[in-house]
Design a protein around this motif. Structure first.
Motif, short mmCIF file in Angstrom:
data_model
loop_
_atom_site.label_atom_id
_atom_site.label_comp_id
_atom_site.label_asym_id
_atom_site.label_seq_id
_atom_site.Cartn_x
_atom_site.Cartn_y
_atom_site.Cartn_z
N ASP A 62 5.06 -26.87 18.44
CA ASP A 62 4.16 -26.89 19.61
C ASP A 62 4.54 -25.88 20.69
N MET A 63 5.69 -25.26 20.54
CA MET A 63 6.07 -24.23 21.51
C MET A 63 5.12 -23.03 21.43
N ASN A 64 4.52 -22.84 20.27
CA ASN A 64 3.60 -21.69 20.11
C ASN A 64 2.42 -21.76 21.06
N PHE A 65 1.90 -22.98 21.24
CA PHE A 65 0.79 -23.15 22.18
C PHE A 65 1.27 -22.88 23.61
N LEU A 66 2.47 -23.37 23.92
CA LEU A 66 3.00 -23.11 25.27
C LEU A 66 3.24 -21.62 25.49
N TYR A 67 3.70 -20.92 24.47
CA TYR A 67 3.88 -19.46 24.61
C TYR A 67 2.55 -18.81 25.04
N SER A 68 1.45 -19.24 24.42
CA SER A 68 0.17 -18.60 24.76
C SER A 68 -0.25 -18.97 26.19
N LEU A 69 0.04 -20.20 26.61
CA LEU A 69 -0.28 -20.58 27.99
C LEU A 69 0.58 -19.78 28.97
N LEU A 70 1.86 -19.65 28.67
CA LEU A 70 2.76 -18.89 29.55
C LEU A 70 2.31 -17.44 29.67
N ASN A 71 1.78 -16.91 28.60
CA ASN A 71 1.31 -15.53 28.61
C ASN A 71 0.15 -15.36 29.59
N LYS A 72 -0.71 -16.37 29.65
CA LYS A 72 -1.91 -16.28 30.51
C LYS A 72 -1.61 -16.63 31.97
N ALA A 73 -0.49 -17.34 32.21
CA ALA A 73 -0.23 -17.87 33.56
C ALA A 73 0.25 -16.79 34.52
N PHE A 108 8.20 -9.93 30.21
CA PHE A 108 7.22 -11.00 29.98
C PHE A 108 6.95 -11.80 31.26
N PHE A 109 8.01 -12.17 31.97
CA PHE A 109 7.85 -13.03 33.16
C PHE A 109 7.70 -12.23 34.46
N LYS A 110 7.72 -10.91 34.35
CA LYS A 110 7.63 -10.07 35.55
C LYS A 110 6.32 -10.34 36.28
N ASN A 111 6.38 -10.45 37.59
CA ASN A 111 5.22 -10.68 38.45
C ASN A 111 4.69 -12.11 38.41
N ASN A 141 14.94 -15.00 34.47
CA ASN A 141 13.86 -14.46 33.64
C ASN A 141 12.91 -13.55 34.41
N GLY A 142 13.15 -13.42 35.73
CA GLY A 142 12.31 -12.52 36.52
C GLY A 142 11.11 -13.17 37.15
N VAL A 143 11.03 -14.51 37.10
CA VAL A 143 9.96 -15.23 37.80
C VAL A 143 10.36 -15.33 39.28
N LEU A 144 9.43 -15.03 40.18
CA LEU A 144 9.75 -15.09 41.61
C LEU A 144 9.77 -16.56 42.06
#
Ligand SMILES: Cc1cc2nc3c(=O)[nH]c(=O)nc-3n(C[C@H](O)[C@H](O)[C@H](O)COP(=O)(O)O)c2cc1C
Length: 194
Positions: A62-73, A108-111, A141-144
């Motif tokens: 189920d991490m695969n679905f979360l990866y796609s959500l994280l990509n869009k967030a 990936f997590f930039k911005n 991870n570079g998340v502000l």
């Protein structure tokens, strides 16, 4: 899109306050998504280093679905119950599995920007330590990281559940810290997305 991630395996206090936070964001015009570890199959990171070579995780769950959500967030709200003065092991597993994202794309997590919510059974049960762990995940991870500001919220939203859903609903100070943190989060989002 703002992604709320719930680290509790139960439909109780942590999920309740995170859903309340997302409702506040929706009312303010933000698009949100909700992901919970509850009922999900998410394996531990095996440190096999497949992701370093192949730029994706070898584990299919189920991490695969979360990866796609994280990509869009663009923004993240990570909420955790306090387990032994830190985040839940389910949430820690998600953090570790995010290694595959950084391996696939160093930016990936930039911005992206993020805030944190911690719900403890005790009044002073390690909420700030759990938030610190989430903030550390963001920073490395570079998340502000977005805090709640002084006088009421400080590092983020902290709740005292006394181990029940009913009591977290009555935690006025907790909701005050949530509103203050969300205010900073929304202000930042508007400036950042200009
Ligand atoms: C394994 C475990 C460890 C816990 N450790 C703590 C702790 O260190 N500090 C604390 O305040 N509460 C602790 N609790 C209580 C939970 O944080 C509290 O019941 C919280 O509301 C659970 O969130 P939930 O209602 O979303 O499941 C622990 C609960 C569990 C199951």
């Amino acid at each position: 899109m703002i992604l709320g991630i719930c680290g509790s395996p139960r439909k109780k206090a942590t999920e309740y306050v995170l859903v309340e936070a997302l409702k506040i964001l929706n009312d303010a015009g933000f698009k949100t998504e909700f992901f919970t570890v509850r009922g999900k199959k998410i394996e531990f990171c095996r440190h096999c280093d497949y992701c370093l070579k192949k730029k994706k995780c070898v584990i299919k769950d189920d991490m695969n679905f979360l990866y796609s959500l994280l990509n869009k967030a663009s923004g993240l709200i990570i909420a955790t119950p306090v387990y032994n003065g830190g985040v839940s092991s389910q949430l820690k597993t998600i953090m570790d599995r995010c290694r595959a994202l950084a391996a696939s794309n160093n930016n990936f997590f930039k911005n992206k920007y993020g805030m944190a919510i911690a719900v403890g059974g005790d009044r002073i049960g390690g909420q700030e330590l759990a938030i610190q762990q989430i903030m550390t995940f963001y920073i490395l991870n570079g998340v502000l990281p977005i805090g709640g500001g002084p006088f009421g919220a400080n590092l983020g939203a902290t709740f005292w559940s006394k181990d029940t859903l009913e009591d977290v609903m009555k935690d006025d100070e907790g909701f005050r810290s949530l509103r203050k943190t969300l205010k900073k989060f929304m202000e930042f989002s508007k400036i950042w997305n200009k």
